[in-house]
Design a protein around this motif. Structure first.
Motif, short mmCIF file in Angstrom:
data_model
loop_
_atom_site.label_atom_id
_atom_site.label_comp_id
_atom_site.label_asym_id
_atom_site.label_seq_id
_atom_site.Cartn_x
_atom_site.Cartn_y
_atom_site.Cartn_z
N ARG A 19 -0.09 7.58 2.95
CA ARG A 19 -1.40 8.66 2.63
C ARG A 19 -0.94 10.06 2.32
O ARG A 19 -1.40 10.78 1.78
CB ARG A 19 -2.57 8.82 3.64
CG ARG A 19 -2.11 8.88 4.91
CD ARG A 19 -3.20 8.51 5.83
NE ARG A 19 -2.63 8.68 7.15
CZ ARG A 19 -2.01 7.85 7.84
NH1 ARG A 19 -1.62 6.80 7.23
NH2 ARG A 19 -1.64 7.85 9.07
N LYS A 20 0.47 10.30 3.07
CA LYS A 20 0.93 11.85 2.86
C LYS A 20 2.12 11.68 1.80
O LYS A 20 2.42 12.47 1.15
CB LYS A 20 1.43 12.19 4.11
CG LYS A 20 0.21 12.33 5.19
CD LYS A 20 1.11 12.97 6.51
CE LYS A 20 -0.36 12.93 7.50
NZ LYS A 20 0.16 13.18 8.90
N GLN A 67 -7.36 4.10 2.46
CA GLN A 67 -8.68 4.83 2.32
C GLN A 67 -8.21 6.14 1.72
O GLN A 67 -9.33 6.70 0.99
CB GLN A 67 -9.08 5.11 3.76
CG GLN A 67 -9.64 3.81 4.49
CD GLN A 67 -10.39 4.13 5.69
OE1 GLN A 67 -11.69 4.37 5.96
NE2 GLN A 67 -9.33 4.19 6.92
N VAL A 68 -7.13 6.43 1.76
CA VAL A 68 -6.61 7.57 1.13
C VAL A 68 -6.03 7.10 -0.58
O VAL A 68 -6.29 7.82 -1.25
CB VAL A 68 -5.36 8.46 1.75
CG1 VAL A 68 -5.02 9.49 0.95
CG2 VAL A 68 -6.04 9.07 3.11
N ASN A 69 -5.28 6.32 -0.33
CA ASN A 69 -4.73 5.62 -1.92
C ASN A 69 -5.09 4.24 -1.84
O ASN A 69 -4.58 3.46 -1.51
CB ASN A 69 -3.09 5.62 -1.58
CG ASN A 69 -2.43 7.11 -1.56
OD1 ASN A 69 -3.12 7.74 -2.35
ND2 ASN A 69 -1.86 7.29 -0.89
N ARG A 84 -5.42 3.07 7.35
CA ARG A 84 -5.59 4.52 6.99
C ARG A 84 -4.90 4.88 5.79
O ARG A 84 -5.66 5.77 4.91
CB ARG A 84 -4.95 5.20 8.24
CG ARG A 84 -5.72 4.92 9.41
CD ARG A 84 -4.81 5.57 10.59
NE ARG A 84 -4.47 6.90 10.70
CZ ARG A 84 -3.64 7.47 11.44
NH1 ARG A 84 -2.95 6.77 12.00
NH2 ARG A 84 -3.57 8.96 11.52
N ASN A 85 -4.16 4.24 5.36
CA ASN A 85 -3.42 4.40 3.92
C ASN A 85 -4.38 4.10 2.74
O ASN A 85 -4.47 4.83 1.94
CB ASN A 85 -2.12 3.79 3.94
CG ASN A 85 -0.84 4.37 4.66
OD1 ASN A 85 -1.19 5.72 5.09
ND2 ASN A 85 0.17 3.58 4.94
N HIS A 144 0.94 -1.13 0.08
CA HIS A 144 -0.04 -0.10 0.09
C HIS A 144 0.85 1.19 0.03
O HIS A 144 2.05 1.14 0.01
CB HIS A 144 -1.07 0.09 1.24
CG HIS A 144 -0.09 -0.08 2.59
ND1 HIS A 144 0.16 0.92 3.36
CD2 HIS A 144 0.49 -1.39 3.36
CE1 HIS A 144 0.69 0.75 4.26
NE2 HIS A 144 0.80 -0.65 4.29
#
Length: 126
Positions: A24-25, A59-61, A56-57, A21
């Protein structure tokens, strides 16, 4: 698409996969070993801890890759949020990871319907 289902069927009995994965930043690739379940041409990922970084990642990517049994797959993940979908994922978890079955069954008998803290459906590229 039958070839994809056959490739997944060949690895579906494996306990874990190595999920790739992206942060996210930063977008930097990371790998983590996670449980997975196969249902036809769809892969499901589930965890009891929704605050894990991979959760968390993705969900963004949502673009992910995973390696299992010497085979590599890529796809796009989406969070499972509908109650019927969450129950389906829990049923898949119980079917594959036998040691979860008694706890979930007991909980359901007393009126509690447990679900993963976070679960994802991964639509794979052919």
């Amino acid at each position: 698409m039958a070839a994809l289902a056959d490739r997944l069927a060949a690895v579906s009995g494996r306990s874990t996969c190595r999920l790739t994965h992206r942060g996210r930043k930063t977008g930097k690739p990371y790998q983590v070993v996670v449980w997975f379940m196969v249902d036809g041409e769809t892969v499901y990922l589930a965890t009891a801890n929704a605050s894990r970084q991979w959760v968390r990642n993705v969900q963004v990517n949502p673009s992910v890759g995973f390696d299992v049994g010497g085979k590599t797959f890529t796809g796009t993940s989406e969070r499972v949020r509908e109650p019927a979908g969450e129950r389906h994922v829990m049923d898949l978890v119980m079917g594959k990871y036998w040691y979860v079955w008694p706890l979930v069954t007991l909980a359901r008998l007393v009126g509690f319907d447990p679900k993963p803290a976070a679960s994802f459906r991964v639509r794979l590229a052919a």
